[in-house]
Design a protein around this motif. Structure first.
Motif: not given
Length: 146
Positions: A66, A70-71, A73-74, A92, A95-96, A99-100
C-alpha cells in the motif's frame, strides 16, 4: 476439521482463514481477541496459538503493498497538479493512514494461518513444537495430524 489436501486448497484456506480471522485448524474459532492481538488458543478446538510469530510481517507487507505505490501516486499528483498543502492534509494523509492500517489484520491472519498450514517453525525448535502439541519427541506428526 479442515484438512486441505492440494496446494491450491491450502492457499485458498490460508486466505479464507486469515481474511475472516478464523482458526486455521477448525475454521470456527476466532484467531484474534482484538484488532491485532492473537488469541491464546481457539475457543472451539483448543489450538494453541503460541506457534504464531508474524512479528513485523504485517507492517512490512502493508508498507510494500500500500504505502510505496500510494507514495508514488501522491508524488505524481503533487508534481502534476501542485495542489495546496491543505489538500494533502485532508486527502493524502487519511488515505495513506487508512490504506496502511486496514490491511494489517487480514495480513496478520494470513501469516498466522500460513504458519499453521505449512508447519513453519524456526530451526531447532522441533522439541518445543512437540511439547506444545502434546506429541512424543521426534514423532513430528504435523499440524494436520492433530
Amino acid at each position: 476439521m479442515v484438512r486441505p489436501e492440494k496446494d491450491a486448497d491450502k492457499f485458498r484456506w490460508i486466505l479464507t482463514a486469515g481474511w475472516k480471522g478464523l482458526c486455521p485448524r477448525c475454521g470456527k474459532g476466532h484467531m484474534f481477541t482484538s484488532w491485532l492481538k492473537v488469541s491464546r488458543e481457539c475457543e472451539v478446538c483448543g489450538l494453541d496459538y503460541r506457534f504464531a510469530a508474524p512479528d513485523d510481517g504485517p507492517a512490512f507487507f502493508s508498507l510494500c503493498i500500500v504505502a510505496f505505490p500510494l507514495t508514488f501516486l501522491l508524488v505524481w499528483i503533487e508534481v502534476t497538479y501542485s495542489p495546496p498543502l491543505w489538500v494533502h492534509v485532508v486527502t493524502s494523509i487519511p488515505v495513506m493512514v487508512l490504506g496502511c492500517l486496514l490491511p494489517l489484520r487480514p495480513i496478520k491472519g494470513w501469516l498466522v494461518a500460513s504458519q499453521y498450514v505449512n508447519r513453519a517453525q524456526e530451526a531447532g525448535t522441533s522439541a518445543l513444537w512437540d511439547r506444545l502439541h502434546g506429541r512424543a519427541p521426534g514423532k513430528g506428526g504435523g499440524n494436520f495430524d492433530d
